[in-house]
Scaffold this active site. Structure first.
Site, PDB file in Angstrom:
ATOM      1  N   GLY A  65      -2.701   2.119  -0.948  1.00  0.00           N
ATOM      2  CA  GLY A  65      -3.470   1.055  -0.326  1.00  0.00           C
ATOM      3  C   GLY A  65      -4.079   1.532   0.980  1.00  0.00           C
ATOM      4  O   GLY A  65      -3.676   2.554   1.541  1.00  0.00           O
ATOM      5  N   GLY A 117      -0.017   2.649  -4.069  1.00  0.00           N
ATOM      6  CA  GLY A 117      -0.918   1.811  -4.851  1.00  0.00           C
ATOM      7  C   GLY A 117      -1.582   2.552  -5.984  1.00  0.00           C
ATOM      8  O   GLY A 117      -1.961   1.951  -6.999  1.00  0.00           O
ATOM      9  N   GLU A 143       6.385   4.835   0.495  1.00  0.00           N
ATOM     10  CA  GLU A 143       6.256   3.692   1.397  1.00  0.00           C
ATOM     11  C   GLU A 143       7.280   3.681   2.528  1.00  0.00           C
ATOM     12  O   GLU A 143       6.980   3.207   3.633  1.00  0.00           O
ATOM     13  CB  GLU A 143       6.349   2.377   0.593  1.00  0.00           C
ATOM     14  CG  GLU A 143       5.162   2.099  -0.298  1.00  0.00           C
ATOM     15  CD  GLU A 143       5.181   2.859  -1.615  1.00  0.00           C
ATOM     16  OE1 GLU A 143       4.218   2.721  -2.393  1.00  0.00           O
ATOM     17  OE2 GLU A 143       6.155   3.613  -1.871  1.00  0.00           O
ATOM     18  N   ASP A 151       6.503  -0.718  -3.617  1.00  0.00           N
ATOM     19  CA  ASP A 151       6.053  -1.956  -4.248  1.00  0.00           C
ATOM     20  C   ASP A 151       5.161  -1.639  -5.450  1.00  0.00           C
ATOM     21  O   ASP A 151       5.445  -0.703  -6.177  1.00  0.00           O
ATOM     22  CB  ASP A 151       5.362  -2.851  -3.209  1.00  0.00           C
ATOM     23  CG  ASP A 151       4.122  -2.232  -2.591  1.00  0.00           C
ATOM     24  OD1 ASP A 151       3.954  -0.989  -2.662  1.00  0.00           O
ATOM     25  OD2 ASP A 151       3.303  -2.978  -2.026  1.00  0.00           O
TER      26      ASP A 151
END
Length: 361
Positions: A65, A117, A143, A151
Site C-alpha cells: 500500500g 498489499g 508490515e 493484513d
C-alpha cells in the site's frame, strides 16, 4: 481506469497491468477502486475466461500500500481518523475477498517485489489461483517493520502455512525468494525471468479457457530451477522457535540458538514494534480457525485500532518520512506489553450489522 492501472482483453483473457514504476506499483485508493471495478465487471462477463495481473516493470508486481498516503491521512485528523484511510482499508480488503473467490483462473505474475498489499492482490484462492514466481521475486509480509501487522488476508494465508512458517514470516517481516515461496505455499509455479517474455507471448496466443493448462505445461520444464528452499532446510528450528508460547518466549528460544538463520530472525524482531509483534501472533492464532471473510473483518477492526494507537504512523515516520530508522515504539520494550493491550486491538469497533465489511461471506 486511473493512470496507474491499464486493462485490455486478449484472446478472451482480461489483462491488468500495474504501471506506477516509480513507487514499485504501491497501491493508491484510486488503484484499489480501478482493480475492483474491472475485476467485478469481468467476473460476470461471458467474454472473459481468465484474468492475468502483472506489471509494466520487472522490478515489482506491487510493493504494498501507499504508506506515505497512510502517514499523510493519519496525521490529517486527530487519532488518525481520516475518512480516506477508512475507505482505503475497507475497499482494499473487499478487493482481497473478491480475488480470493474469483470464479475464473486468476494468474498473478509475481516477478520482482511482491510485498504487503501486493500479496493481497496476488494470493487468489485455491480454486482460481496461478501464482508465478521468478528468481527475481522478493516476497514478504513486512508490515511489522512499520508498526502495522500482516493484513490483506495475511491472517488467513499466513496462518495456513505449514508448521510455524507463517509465524516466522509475520513476526520477522523478512523477505523470501522463489524457492521459499513455493515451499511455504505462497506460489505455484516457477518461471525464469528470462522466459517471462515467452510466457507473456503464450498468454496472448492462448484462449483464456485453455490458459491454466498451457501455463502449467510451459512452466513444467523449469520446476527444478527455483533452487533449494532455505526455509525447508531450517524448518525444524523454525517450528521449534516460533512454536513457543509467546513472542518473548520465541525471542528467548532464538537467543539460545547461535546459528546464522536464528540470529538473523532475532535481529529483525529486535527492530520491530513489540506491541505489533504480539498483536500479529494473536492475529495468526485467531485467523487459523476463521474463514476468509471473518479474517478480513478482524483485520479491518485491528487496523482501525492500530491507527488510533499511532504505532504505524510512527513506523512510517521513522522508516519512510524522516528516515532516521529510529522508531519510538509504544511500548518501547516487549516486557511492557501485556495481554489487555493486545486484546484491545481485537475489541469490536462497530456493531456487527454496521461493520464496513459485513456483506462479505
Amino acid at each position: 481506469m486511473s493512470e496507474f492501472v491499464q486493462t485490455r482483453v486478449a484472446n478472451r483473457t482480461g489483462m491488468i497491468t500495474l504501471d506506477r514504476p516509480k513507487a514499485l506499483n504501491s497501491l493508491s485508493l484510486a488503484m484499489v477502486r480501478d482493480l475492483t471495478e474491472v475485476l467485478s465487471a469481468w467476473r460476470n462477463d461471458a467474454a472473459i475466461d481468465a484474468v492475468v495481473i502483472g506489471s509494466s516493470s520487472e522490478k515489482a508486481l506491487c510493493a504494498g500500500g501507499d504508506i506515505r498516503f497512510f502517514h499523510d491521512c493519519g496525521h490529517a485528523t486527530p487519532m488518525g481518523g481520516s475518512a480516506l484511510l477508512e475507505d482505503f482499508f475497507t475497499e482494499e480488503y473487499a478487493l482481497n475477498h473478491l480475488i480470493h473467490f474469483y470464479p475464473k483462473p486468476y494468474i498473478a505474475l509475481m516477478d520482482g517485489v511482491v510485498m504487503g498489499g501486493g500479496m493481497g492482490i496476488a494470493q487468489g484462492g485455491p480454486d482460481c489461483r496461478i501464482r508465478i514466481v521468478t528468481e527475481k521475486t522478493k516476497m514478504a509480509m513486512p508490515e511489522v517493520n512499520i508498526g502495522l501487522f500482516p493484513d490483506v488476508g495475511g491472517s488467513y494465508f499466513l496462518s495456513r502455512a505449514p508448521g510455524q512458517l507463517g509465524h516466522y514470516l509475520g513476526l520477522t517481516g523478512l523477505t523470501i525468494g522463489a524457492a521459499d515461496a513455493l515451499y511455504v505455499g505462497l506460489a505455484d509455479l516457477f518461471v525464469p525471468q528470462a522466459q517471462m517474455g515467452a510466457l507473456k507471448e503464450l498468454i496472448e496466443a492462448t484462449p483464456g479457457s485453455q490458459l491454466r493448462a498451457a501455463i502449467g505445461a510451459f512452466a513444467a520444464p523449469f520446476s527444478a530451477d527455483a533452487g533449494a528452499s532455505t526455509l525447508a532446510a531450517q524448518r525444524d528450528g523454525i517450528d521449534r522457535h516460533f512454536g513457543a508460547a509467546s513472542v518473548a518466549a520465541i525471542m528467548a528460544s532464538l537467543e539460545g540458538d547461535d546459528g546464522e538463520f536464528a540470529q538473523k530472525a532475532l535481529a529483525a524482531m529486535r527492530q520491530r514494534s513489540p506491541l505489533m509483534m504480539c498483536v500479529t501472533r494473536e492475529l495468526l492464532l485467531r485467523g487459523a480457525s476463521q474463514g476468509v471473510a471473518d479474517c478480513l473483518r478482524m483485520e479491518r477492526t485491528v487496523v482501525r485500532h492500530n491507527f488510533e494507537h499511532g504505532e504505524v504512523l510512527e513506523g512510517v515516520r521513522a522508516l519512510v518520512i524522516d528516515k532516521d530508522n529510529a522508531p519510538k515504539w509504544n511500548p518501547a520494550s516487549l516486557d511492557q506489553v501485556d495481554a489487555p493491550m493486545v486484546e484491545r486491538f481485537f475489541a469490536p469497533v462497530w456493531p456487527a450489522p454496521a461493520h464496513p465489511l459485513r456483506h462479505l461471506d
